[in-house]
Design a protein around this motif. Structure first.
Motif, PDB file in Angstrom:
ATOM      1  N   LYS B 220       0.862  -1.189   0.000  1.00 45.99           N
ATOM      2  CA  LYS B 220       0.000   0.000   0.000  1.00 45.99           C
ATOM      3  C   LYS B 220       0.887   1.223   0.000  1.00 45.99           C
ATOM      4  O   LYS B 220       1.874   1.278   0.735  1.00 45.99           O
ATOM      5  CB  LYS B 220      -0.854   0.031   1.259  1.00 45.99           C
ATOM      6  N   THR B 256       5.294   3.794   2.133  1.00 47.68           N
ATOM      7  CA  THR B 256       4.481   2.567   2.141  1.00 47.68           C
ATOM      8  C   THR B 256       3.794   2.477   3.504  1.00 47.68           C
ATOM      9  O   THR B 256       4.101   3.258   4.408  1.00 47.68           O
ATOM     10  CB  THR B 256       5.358   1.317   1.933  1.00 47.68           C
ATOM     11  N   ASP B 257       2.890   1.516   3.666  1.00 44.58           N
ATOM     12  CA  ASP B 257       2.075   1.510   4.891  1.00 44.58           C
ATOM     13  C   ASP B 257       2.879   1.287   6.170  1.00 44.58           C
ATOM     14  O   ASP B 257       2.457   1.715   7.234  1.00 44.58           O
ATOM     15  CB  ASP B 257       0.868   0.558   4.808  1.00 44.58           C
ATOM     16  N   GLN B 276      -3.763   7.468  -2.716  1.00 43.38           N
ATOM     17  CA  GLN B 276      -3.634   6.256  -1.924  1.00 43.38           C
ATOM     18  C   GLN B 276      -3.826   5.111  -2.889  1.00 43.38           C
ATOM     19  O   GLN B 276      -4.891   4.990  -3.500  1.00 43.38           O
ATOM     20  CB  GLN B 276      -4.792   6.201  -0.931  1.00 43.38           C
ATOM     21  N   LYS B 278      -1.874   1.164  -4.596  1.00 42.42           N
ATOM     22  CA  LYS B 278      -0.989   0.049  -4.300  1.00 42.42           C
ATOM     23  C   LYS B 278       0.138   0.005  -5.318  1.00 42.42           C
ATOM     24  O   LYS B 278       0.045   0.597  -6.400  1.00 42.42           O
ATOM     25  CB  LYS B 278      -1.770  -1.253  -4.315  1.00 42.42           C
TER      26      LYS B 278
END
Lengths: 437, 437
Positions: B220, B256-257, B276, B278
């Motif tokens: 993500k 990234t997340d 937002q 991937k």
């Protein structure tokens, strides 16, 4: 490329095990470096030569309609058990157990793997004939790896596989490959002789080795010189012409010492045409019918709906080995001269560098830029070193053409030399024309 | 190439483990075939795409002065013991015992091997800086290989290594590579974002991941859209411009997340600029100073004669993974469209084949010959199949341009379509001009 920036570590101390010329030269000129026994890294110069060989091999495979693909290096043991070779292959096969304890191996060759792909992909006779090939790293765990990349453990090979409906069709595929091999070696600047050979562990009943002449070769060969006069480029990639080619080659006596019979040689070849020399095997082709397709159940539906086991052949060229083989064939009187087609550079500029006088290096830089503009792959020896050391170094590096910028050069005229011939003084445009030819 | 002769086994039944689009598509269009768990063969079409990616990767490495070489796949365990990573690496490392019971391994990466080459080759600061790279097969024995070539065991990677005298010099090498990566992914038709990353098992204190956008990606990402407006081609391969580039990229929020903090995101990025989505990691670069050079004693003599441990970085691009990543990024509404630069063919000719009427196939053959003469890599779909099936097949094959020879074509005018756009009717010369662009 500037020589001062090129990663070309030149080794002066040779290891004791470097016994043959190619091994010595490849270490001394920084073409390769040993990583572990029988395993080598290819440094930029050696890599470049190998890539040029690979490109020629590829082009000639594509010309006969072979399609390139790529199989992995690590194979499952299962398919080798199906063919029955898993136990036969012995310790030369590098066996691997993965983290799940599955039996794997580093492929020494790919008959099983390609047969597995083919049997799950092709069901109908309509898709035949097919020739598939790949150029991939292989591993054979030689007991005594030696002679550098000539007999090493991890090596780079082109292997092709043909699939046909009938033996007649399969012979046509075989002949196409025979033709492609002759053309490949000719383009590499080598004299090659196809010789009837035993089939060994691959199996089958028709096989030729392709041997190139090199006095340091491992195989003794006895041949009729006239075999070199066969005009390869007169044949065409079609059935009749290829049969003619096979006939023409079979007319001339040509054997390795395994099959040599002096009486036979003297009877069949006139004294004047006899050639006794040595050679290096650089290619090997096999026809083996259904040796793999039958145990592995690789069949297609024929026109009448009946299952036919495909007739297969396999065809190898040792790409990494060829780098060493070319050196063995071309290294002479402590001097190397790469064939134009595979030389790491087209030409080297060698300025005489004098203290407090930059004129030669400046002239050289200008020529360098001009040649690069013209698409010529040029090396400039900008290292500060006396000219006689430079010449010695270039005797080994073997770039076939040199431009010497020193006392004999004027504003527009430079000393130009093809290695092994007398130097001449030419204008730069003339030099460019020669290099572009 | 004629489609009827191309080895492109199209699978209709997908295995249950093919869960992501790229894995499904690669099997369905005959790009790859599984050899064993996490190990794939590359069939002609997939091989061609991968080679085109490799070529672009290579060209951009060469532009920044990196030199290509090739290290072997099988390494000695000794050098990994020197660096201390032999035990750390765990079960992902495929350990091998050869016939002499020597501890070997199939390289998962090459920091140790290149350091070993460098320490025995380079003794003086004068030969620095150097960047060396190779494109070679690697093996990581994943516990659960999945997603086809996206997370497989045997994979094809470009890995480069830089050697510098000082940290400042090393940052310049790092920035050059950063620049080369952005240009590489742009040429591959991908939007990539460099993101500050953890260094993981490679170690060091400076690292970026390059992530390409794909809705099906594993990572993500949270980013400021404006990062895509940075004009990469305005930078130059020299110190100031590259520093500017690094600064410009660091201005935009992009994580990234793992590192995501919603408050921070909202504070630093205007709502309109927030993206937002991937992504898939396709490259990773590291600067790690003397992490390897120190334990492995890789030093050069500095100007003052003192030994200096070289400062190193390493730089990877997943070449085989990129084939899948491009599909994940470009596959849309059950249709694939390869970026021009890596498409297996430039254009496909699709004739409507009618019984008892050869005119379309004859016209197509003429166009085919003409395009080939012009150096265009063209596929002719000469398979006897109805036109709607053909269109379905080509929706998956994803060749970006189609020439449809059917009811709308006249003697000189043909239906020409860029996938995803409306078809138009053009003269052949206009079509050639578009394809040559």
């Amino acid at each position: 490329m500037l020589l001062s920036k090129l990663f070309i570590p030149i080794t002066k101390d040779l290891p004791a095990e470097a016994k043959i010329k190619s091994h010595q030269l490849m270490l001394r000129t920084g073409l390769i470096r040993q990583a572990s026994a029988g395993i080598y890294s290819w440094l930029p110069l050696g890599f470049k030569v190998m890539k040029k060989i690979e490109k020629i091999v590829r082009e000639e495979q594509n010309i006969i309609g072979a399609q390139e693909m790529l199989m992995p290096t690590v194979q499952s043991a299962d398919i080798w058990k199906e063919s029955g070779r898993y136990d036969d292959y012995g310790e030369e096969m590098l066996r691997i157990s993965d983290r799940q304890k599955r039996e794997m191996l580093y492929g020494p060759t790919n008959e099983e793997q390609i047969t597995e792909i083919f049997r799950t992909s092709v069901k109908s006779y309509k898709l035949l004939p097919q020739i598939l090939y790949h150029i991939q790293w292989k591993f054979r765990d030689e007991l005594r790896p030696r002679f550098g990349v000539m007999r090493c453990r991890e090596f780079y090979m082109k292997d092709a596989y043909s699939f046909d409906l009938s033996e007649d069709d399969a012979v046509l595929s075989y002949n196409k490959m025979f033709f492609a091999y002759l053309k490949t070696f000719e383009r590499l600047g080598l004299k090659s002789i196809p010789m009837k050979a035993d089939t060994g562990p691959i199996g089958g009943d028709l096989s030729h080795e392709f041997i190139i002449l090199a006095e340091t070769g491992e195989s003794k060969i006895y041949t009729d010189k006239r075999i070199f006069d066969i005009p390869i480029n007169n044949y065409k990639n079609e059935n009749n012409s290829l049969n003619q080619m096979r006939n023409d080659f079979s007319k001339f006596y040509s054997v390795t010492d395994e099959k040599f019979d002096p009486n036979d040689f003297n009877k069949k070849v006139k004294k004047n045409d006899q050639l006794q020399t040595k050679g290096i095997e650089v290619g090997h082709i096999f026809y083996f019918g259904d040796k793999y397709s039958k145990p592995m159940n690789c069949s297609v539906d024929g026109k009448d709906g009946k299952k036919i086991f495909v007739k297969m052949g396999s065809y190898g060229i040792g790409v990494s080995r060829l780098v060493a083989a070319i050196i063995e064939a071309k290294f002479n009187n402590d001097k190397m001269k790469w064939p134009k087609a595979v030389s790491p550079f087209d030409v080297v500029i060698i300025p005489a560098i004098n203290k407090n006088d930059n004129s030669n290096i400046e002239k050289s830089s200008k020529i360098y830029s001009l040649l690069k503009e013209k698409g010529i792959d040029v090396l400039l020896d900008d290292v500060e070193e006396n000219i006689s050391n430079k010449f010695k170094k270039h005797d080994l590096l073997g770039i076939p053409y040199q431009i010497v910028v020193g006392s004999k050069s004027t504003k527009d005229q430079f000393e130009f030399k093809e290695v092994g011939k007398d130097p001449q003084v030419f204008e730069i445009n003339k030099i460019i024309n020669i290099l572009k030819k």
